[in-house]
Design a protein around this motif. Structure first.
Motif, short mmCIF file in Angstrom:
data_model
loop_
_atom_site.label_atom_id
_atom_site.label_comp_id
_atom_site.label_asym_id
_atom_site.label_seq_id
_atom_site.Cartn_x
_atom_site.Cartn_y
_atom_site.Cartn_z
N ASP A 16 0.83 -1.21 0.00
CA ASP A 16 0.00 0.00 0.00
C ASP A 16 0.87 1.26 0.00
O ASP A 16 0.55 2.25 -0.67
CB ASP A 16 -0.93 0.01 1.22
CG ASP A 16 -2.07 -0.99 1.11
OD1 ASP A 16 -2.30 -1.50 -0.01
OD2 ASP A 16 -2.71 -1.28 2.14
N ALA A 17 1.98 1.20 0.77
CA ALA A 17 2.88 2.35 0.84
C ALA A 17 3.49 2.66 -0.52
O ALA A 17 3.61 3.83 -0.91
CB ALA A 17 3.98 2.10 1.87
N GLU A 77 0.79 4.40 -2.58
CA GLU A 77 0.55 5.77 -2.11
C GLU A 77 1.71 6.68 -2.45
O GLU A 77 1.52 7.84 -2.84
CB GLU A 77 0.30 5.76 -0.60
CG GLU A 77 -1.03 5.16 -0.19
CD GLU A 77 -1.27 5.27 1.31
OE1 GLU A 77 -0.90 6.32 1.88
OE2 GLU A 77 -1.79 4.32 1.90
N MET A 78 2.95 6.18 -2.31
CA MET A 78 4.11 7.01 -2.63
C MET A 78 4.10 7.42 -4.10
O MET A 78 4.42 8.56 -4.45
CB MET A 78 5.40 6.25 -2.31
CG MET A 78 5.85 6.41 -0.87
SD MET A 78 7.54 5.82 -0.63
CE MET A 78 7.22 4.19 -0.01
N HIS A 102 1.93 10.37 -4.65
CA HIS A 102 2.19 11.59 -3.88
C HIS A 102 2.71 12.69 -4.81
O HIS A 102 3.60 12.46 -5.63
CB HIS A 102 3.22 11.30 -2.79
CG HIS A 102 3.27 12.36 -1.74
ND1 HIS A 102 3.82 13.60 -1.96
CD2 HIS A 102 2.83 12.37 -0.45
CE1 HIS A 102 3.72 14.33 -0.86
NE2 HIS A 102 3.13 13.60 0.07
N SER A 161 0.57 14.19 4.79
CA SER A 161 1.37 14.18 3.58
C SER A 161 2.70 13.50 3.83
O SER A 161 3.16 12.67 3.02
CB SER A 161 1.59 15.62 3.11
OG SER A 161 2.48 15.67 2.02
N VAL A 200 3.06 9.46 4.08
CA VAL A 200 3.06 8.64 2.87
C VAL A 200 4.48 8.21 2.52
O VAL A 200 4.71 7.10 2.01
CB VAL A 200 2.43 9.42 1.70
CG1 VAL A 200 2.53 8.63 0.40
CG2 VAL A 200 0.98 9.75 2.01
N ASN A 232 4.32 7.96 10.52
CA ASN A 232 3.12 7.25 10.08
C ASN A 232 2.55 6.42 11.24
O ASN A 232 3.14 5.41 11.63
CB ASN A 232 3.46 6.34 8.90
CG ASN A 232 2.21 5.74 8.27
OD1 ASN A 232 1.14 5.73 8.87
ND2 ASN A 232 2.36 5.23 7.06
#
Length: 274
Positions: A27-28, A31-32, A35, A220, A223, A229
């Protein structure tokens, strides 16, 4: 007792993680890639690599394939992108997200590619070298498969540039002393070394561009920065009891007051194989 500095970060061995951590890391990665600051870094890198119609390109350490698909759009139907990643789970996720473009997804070791020499016109390698055992050996392998005149684009983080503002300075220093080398790779300054490495490898026309990413809110920053996090499990931290919660409470308070700031420099370096 676990050492303060780990040999590997979760991103370097996704297939060896627990199901929970594997899901978090996958997931990271997604998401990255979405960004705005990472997209800004990638725009700089695309301008410097200059992919062209008909080229055969290698995305070394391709993750879930976002960049490979962008490169495929640049090289067109007459070109091809080879997307190679060490993780079979990540490669499977990339295949699931395939958009029909001219990308081949492969599982492999970027330090020992199953490819002939002089077989690609260019290489993209983003935030991979910070995780490998021998960055210079890996760069040598990327050079081996690149034809003379081909371009290599390396993108990597300088974790030594990471800085925060808006939280108590003393607490931040204590936290960073514990998490540096635990959440960050052993080669924490990889980004700033890329220019030297490419010059040393004999590339010509080496150009280095630092891109400073700015995160103006905890959401923000989280991410890209695992140490802010709150979704990262407590047992993944290397801090003394209570310090994680105290730090995250300060991060949240800085976010609520509008004073939170984090900055991190990512380097983009390109060179041409002689």
């Amino acid at each position: 007792m676990e050492p303060a500095q780990k040999d590997r970060t979760p991103f370097s061995d996704i297939d060896g993680l627990s199901a929970q951590m594997s899901e978090i890391v996958l997931d990271a990665l997604t998401e990255m890639g979405r960004h705005p600051e990472i997209q800004r870094v990638r725009r700089v890198a695309l301008e410097m690599l200059r992919p062209m119609t008909g080229q055969r390109l290698l995305d070394a350490g391709s993750g879930s394939g976002e960049v490979a698909r962008v490169l495929a759009a640049r090289v067109g139907a007459d070109g091809e992108v080879l997307a190679v990643d060490h993780s079979s789970a990540v490669t499977a996720a990339a295949v699931d997200r395939h958009d029909g473009s001219n990308v081949r997804y492969l599982t492999g070791d970027v330090a020992a590619l199953d490819m002939p020499g002089d077989s690609v016109d260019g290489v993209w390698c983003e935030r991979v070298l910070q995780h490998v055992d021998d960055a210079d050996r890996t760069i040598g392998e990327l050079l081996r498969v690149t034809r003379p005149g081909g371009r290599i684009c390396l993108v990597d983080t300088d974790w030594g540039s990471l800085a925060f503002d808006g939280m108590p300075g003393g607490l931040g220093a204590v936290v960073m002393a514990h998490v540096t080398g635990h959440f960050t790779p052993r080669q924490f300054d990889m980004g700033r070394t890329l220019r030297r490495r490419l010059v040393g490898a004999g590339l010509r026309d080496v150009v280095a561009t630092p891109v400073t990413c700015l995160f103006a809110s905890p959401a923000s920053a989280a991410v890209v920065l695992p140490m802010v996090n709150p979704r990262v499990p407590a047992d993944a931290w290397a801090t003394p009891p209570g310090l994680r919660d105290e730090w995250l409470a300060c991060v949240d308070a800085a976010g609520q007051s509008g004073t939170f700031l984090a900055v991190l420099t990512i380097w983009v370096v390109v060179g041409t194989k002689a």
